[in-house]
Motif scaffolding. Sequence first.
Motif, PDB file in Angstrom:
ATOM      1  N   ALA A 165     -21.615  18.453  29.755  1.00 38.80           N
ATOM      2  CA  ALA A 165     -20.735  19.173  28.829  1.00 38.80           C
ATOM      3  C   ALA A 165     -20.972  18.794  27.372  1.00 38.80           C
ATOM      4  CB  ALA A 165     -19.279  18.928  29.201  1.00 38.80           C
ATOM      5  N   GLN A 166     -21.728  17.713  27.125  1.00 37.69           N
ATOM      6  CA  GLN A 166     -22.005  17.299  25.751  1.00 37.69           C
ATOM      7  C   GLN A 166     -22.715  18.425  25.006  1.00 37.69           C
ATOM      8  OE1 GLN A 166     -21.444  14.407  23.859  1.00 37.69           O
ATOM      9  NE2 GLN A 166     -22.369  15.565  22.175  1.00 37.69           N
ATOM     10  N   GLU A 167     -22.202  18.778  23.833  1.00 36.60           N
ATOM     11  CA  GLU A 167     -22.758  19.923  23.108  1.00 36.60           C
ATOM     12  C   GLU A 167     -23.917  19.529  22.198  1.00 36.60           C
ATOM     13  OE1 GLU A 167     -19.574  21.950  21.096  1.00 36.60           O
ATOM     14  OE2 GLU A 167     -18.975  22.998  22.931  1.00 36.60           O
ATOM     15  N   PHE A 168     -24.883  20.466  22.108  1.00 34.78           N
ATOM     16  CA  PHE A 168     -26.052  20.284  21.250  1.00 34.78           C
ATOM     17  C   PHE A 168     -26.408  21.620  20.609  1.00 34.78           C
ATOM     18  CE2 PHE A 168     -26.507  16.990  24.465  1.00 34.78           C
ATOM     19  CZ  PHE A 168     -26.828  15.882  23.702  1.00 34.78           C
ATOM     20  N   ARG A 169     -27.179  21.515  19.533  1.00 33.48           N
ATOM     21  CA  ARG A 169     -27.814  22.674  18.925  1.00 33.48           C
ATOM     22  C   ARG A 169     -29.310  22.608  19.203  1.00 33.48           C
ATOM     23  NH1 ARG A 169     -25.113  25.704  15.057  1.00 33.48           N
ATOM     24  NH2 ARG A 169     -23.045  24.920  14.440  1.00 33.48           N
TER      25      ARG A 169
END
Length: 402
Positions: A237-241
Motif C-alpha cells: 500500500a506504500q505510495e510511489f510516483r
Amino acid sequence: MGTSTHQQGTEPPPDLAETLDDGFLSELCAGLFASIPRMDQRRRGEQYVRGLLLAEGRKSIRNIAALLGQASAEQSLHHFVSSSTWEWVPVRQALAAYVQRAVPPLAWVIRPVVTPKAGRHSVGVDRYLVPESGQVVNAQRSMSVWAVRDELSVPVGWRLHLSRAWLEDGPRRRKALIPEGWEEETAEECAVETYLDIGLERSAGPVVMHVGKADVARTVGRLRAVGVPFLLRISGAQEFRQAPHGGVPLRVAGPVGGRQLLHAFRDFRRPVAHPPHTGTTWRHVTTLPVHAPPVPAHRRRGVDGAGTLLLLGVSPADGGRSDDVWLTDMTDAPLHRLLRLTRFLDRVETDLATVSEEVGVRDFAGRSFSGWHRHVTLASVAHLVAAVSAHEAHRALPQFCH
C-alpha cells in the motif's frame, strides 16, 4: 566457509554436547574477549558461553552455574553479566570482524526482536503492538543485526528500543542503569544505529530489512544519509510516483500504492531463476524506477530523501499469490542477486528460532540495561559456535588473529 549444510526449516541440529569442539570454543572466546581487561572476566565469559550452549532448559544463570558444578559460580556469573565493568561493544565489533573473515556475509539483515515479559521491571518492558499478529503484548523490544549468507546467519549487533515512558521515569531509569544521555529514538533511527554500532565499513554489504507498514520514507532517508545500500520489504500500500526511465512508458501519473503500480506494468514481468539449497526455483519479477518517498519537512533532519529507487514485485512463477513488494537503491544490481537477497529474511527467521532461541538469547531475567546487553552479546557468540559446530565447518575457519 561454504561447507555448512544447515537448512532452512529442516531437521533440528545435532546435540551440541556431542558436536561441540572445546578447542574451537576456547580459541574463539580468547580472541573475541581480548578487549576484556581481566583474565578472570575472560574466563567467566567462556564459561557463560559454554553454559548457554550446554545447560538444560532455560539458560538462566542458575542453570548455567549448575552445569559448571561450582558453589560460587552463580554469584560470580551474575556479577559478571549484570554488575561488571567490561564493555560489550568491542566484543560485538570483534565478533562482526571475525564473521566477516570466517563466513563472509552477503548481506546484513536488520530485524526487530520482541521478547514477551511477565512483569514491568525488566529494562525496556512496555506495552507494544506486534504488527504481524495485531496483538498488544507486554515485552522488551530491540533491534538486531545479522550477518547472513545462504547457509547460515549470525547476530552481531543489538540495541534496546526504549520507550518515552522509560526514558522520562527518572527513578526507574536509574535503577535499570540506563546511561545518561540516552534519548528516545524512532524505530528507523534505532535500526540504523544498531548497524552503525558494529563499526562496519560502508562497503561491507547491503542491508536487508522488513519494514512493512512502518515509515518507509524515514527508513530510506536514514539509510541513504549514512550511505548504506539497502533492500527493504515494504507494504504494497506504500505510495510511489513512477520515475522517468528510458524505454519505460509513463502509465500512472499520480502517487499510487506500490502493488497497484507494479500491476500496471505486469507485462514487464520476467521469470528469474534462483538456485537455493536444492534444485532451482523460478520467480516472476517486475521492476520499476520510482521516486524516493518524500519525507515530511519536520522529519528531514539527518535523512536524505532525494533520488530514484527501484521497486520490485516478486511472486512465484505459478502465480500462486500476489507480489511481495521490495524497494532498493541498488538500481544496477542483477535481478538474480536481488532475488537471492530477498531470501535472507527467512534465513534469519529460521536461525533465530532454531539457534538463537536454543542458546537463550531471550532468557535474560535480570533488570539492568548493561546486563541485557552483555547477555545478548554472549548469546550471539554462542549462536556462532552452535551454527558451525553442528557441522565440520569450524575446522575450515581461520584462527582468530589477536
